[in-house]
Write an enzyme that holds these catalytic residues in place. Structure first.
Site, PDB file in Angstrom:
ATOM      1  N   PHE A  35       0.809  -1.222   0.000  1.00  0.00           N
ATOM      2  CA  PHE A  35       0.000   0.000   0.000  1.00  0.00           C
ATOM      3  C   PHE A  35       0.839   1.267   0.000  1.00  0.00           C
ATOM      4  O   PHE A  35       0.344   2.354  -0.250  1.00  0.00           O
ATOM      5  CB  PHE A  35      -1.015   0.007   1.146  1.00  0.00           C
ATOM      6  CG  PHE A  35      -0.426   0.212   2.505  1.00  0.00           C
ATOM      7  CD1 PHE A  35      -0.232   1.489   2.997  1.00  0.00           C
ATOM      8  CD2 PHE A  35      -0.072  -0.863   3.309  1.00  0.00           C
ATOM      9  CE1 PHE A  35       0.298   1.690   4.252  1.00  0.00           C
ATOM     10  CE2 PHE A  35       0.467  -0.676   4.556  1.00  0.00           C
ATOM     11  CZ  PHE A  35       0.657   0.605   5.026  1.00  0.00           C
ATOM     12  N   GLN A 105       6.609  -7.520   8.818  1.00  0.00           N
ATOM     13  CA  GLN A 105       6.022  -6.180   8.828  1.00  0.00           C
ATOM     14  C   GLN A 105       4.636  -6.205   8.195  1.00  0.00           C
ATOM     15  O   GLN A 105       3.959  -5.185   8.150  1.00  0.00           O
ATOM     16  CB  GLN A 105       6.916  -5.218   8.047  1.00  0.00           C
ATOM     17  CG  GLN A 105       8.330  -5.182   8.569  1.00  0.00           C
ATOM     18  CD  GLN A 105       9.215  -4.223   7.789  1.00  0.00           C
ATOM     19  OE1 GLN A 105       9.292  -3.043   8.095  1.00  0.00           O
ATOM     20  NE2 GLN A 105       9.863  -4.720   6.769  1.00  0.00           N
ATOM     21  N   ILE A 107       0.639  -7.173   7.647  1.00  0.00           N
ATOM     22  CA  ILE A 107      -0.507  -7.227   8.552  1.00  0.00           C
ATOM     23  C   ILE A 107      -1.528  -8.279   8.113  1.00  0.00           C
ATOM     24  O   ILE A 107      -2.586  -8.407   8.707  1.00  0.00           O
ATOM     25  CB  ILE A 107      -1.185  -5.842   8.683  1.00  0.00           C
ATOM     26  CG1 ILE A 107      -1.649  -5.328   7.310  1.00  0.00           C
ATOM     27  CG2 ILE A 107      -0.234  -4.843   9.344  1.00  0.00           C
ATOM     28  CD1 ILE A 107      -2.492  -4.053   7.390  1.00  0.00           C
ATOM     29  N   HIS A 123       3.740  -4.774  12.838  1.00  0.00           N
ATOM     30  CA  HIS A 123       2.759  -3.732  12.538  1.00  0.00           C
ATOM     31  C   HIS A 123       1.325  -4.173  12.822  1.00  0.00           C
ATOM     32  O   HIS A 123       0.375  -3.563  12.337  1.00  0.00           O
ATOM     33  CB  HIS A 123       2.908  -3.270  11.077  1.00  0.00           C
ATOM     34  CG  HIS A 123       4.196  -2.558  10.809  1.00  0.00           C
ATOM     35  ND1 HIS A 123       4.731  -2.400   9.555  1.00  0.00           N
ATOM     36  CD2 HIS A 123       5.076  -1.955  11.648  1.00  0.00           C
ATOM     37  CE1 HIS A 123       5.881  -1.741   9.626  1.00  0.00           C
ATOM     38  NE2 HIS A 123       6.110  -1.461  10.893  1.00  0.00           N
ATOM     39  N   ILE A 233      11.627 -13.683  -3.519  1.00  0.00           N
ATOM     40  CA  ILE A 233      11.745 -14.549  -2.363  1.00  0.00           C
ATOM     41  C   ILE A 233      11.057 -15.903  -2.579  1.00  0.00           C
ATOM     42  O   ILE A 233      11.574 -16.951  -2.194  1.00  0.00           O
ATOM     43  CB  ILE A 233      11.198 -13.820  -1.097  1.00  0.00           C
ATOM     44  CG1 ILE A 233      11.370 -14.652   0.166  1.00  0.00           C
ATOM     45  CG2 ILE A 233       9.762 -13.382  -1.245  1.00  0.00           C
ATOM     46  CD1 ILE A 233      12.703 -14.504   0.808  1.00  0.00           C
TER      47      ILE A 233
END
Ligand code: ZN
Length: 240
Positions: A35, A105, A107, A123, A233
């Site tokens: 985002f 990190q 959510i 987060h 990754i």
């Protein structure tokens, strides 16, 4: 197989105390947009950049717009996404007793969906929500299906247990993450450019000599790593 991926495979084979630290890149391979990257879509519909909307000030002063963006751009894509090869590999390594924790990190819930148990979400998570007046807890479905601002029975606003811009990180989660990183013999950092706080500072706590950075583009921390792999990754984890 490329030499640096072979090295990572060897390190994983030899370790029984791996810690993974991941960022947005881990989820983008599942189709969840980062985002923070402002694309045309946001600009067509929303008058503000995501960093402005996903802030404490905005939640307080313009809650209708906050929740419109939050539900459409953050919750809905995360709930529709499926774990990718990276999530699954990490869950497998934990089940084998080789990986001790995933620190993320992100959510979303994709690490848990893949089967990971020890997941530290710096987060916060979209899955947990609470009333800002009485503290009553609510699930993500209640928030997503609400019209406009999600409201508690008491009249308070139901907010996500997510760390917004201008808000502090949970110190318990941070301290736990630091301990895992300090104790790790292999630290794999993936899908993060290591510019957003606290990512860059957290990896400084690592004391070993096997710090592997896996990120498509180079990061500001490449010089501190013992191994650098500039690939996606998910693709790297499918090979090791
Ligand atoms: Zn309430």
């Amino acid at each position: 197989m490329k030499e640096n991926i072979q090295t990572l495979k060897k390190w994983i084979d030899e370790s029984d105390n791996i810690v993974f630290f991941g960022g947005a890149g881990v989820s983008t391979e599942s189709g969840i947009p980062d985002f923070r990257s402002v694309d045309g879509l946001y600009q067509q519909k929303y008058k503000y950049p995501p960093e402005t909307i996903v802030s404490h000030t905005f939640l307080t002063q313009k809650p209708e717009e906050f929740f419109e963006f939050y539900k459409e751009k953050m919750v809905a894509p995360a709930l529709n996404a499926k774990p990718n090869r990276a999530h699954k590999k990490l869950a497998g390594l934990e089940a084998m007793g080789k990986l001790k924790a995933v620190i993320t990190q992100n959510i979303d819930n994709l690490h848990q969906d893949a089967g990971s148990v020890e997941v530290l979400q710096l987060h916060g998570t979209i899955m947990k929500n609470y009333c800002n007046r009485c503290g009553k807890k609510y699930d993500v479905k209640t928030v997503l299906e609400s019209k406009g601002i999600p409201k508690c029975e008491c009249g308070g606003t139901i907010r996500p247990d997510v760390v917004l811009y201008e808000e502090g990180l949970d110190t318990d989660v941070m301290e736990k993450a630091i301990r895992y990183i300090q104790d790790a013999d292999l630290l794999i950092v993936g899908g993060t450019s290591l510019v957003v706080y606290p990512a860059a500072s957290l990896i400084r706590y690592y004391k070993g000599d096997r710090l592997a950075l896996v990120n498509l583009s180079s990061t500001g921390q490449d010089q501190y790593a013992d191994l650098v792999i500039h690939e996606k990754i998910g693709e790297v984890f499918s090979e090791v």
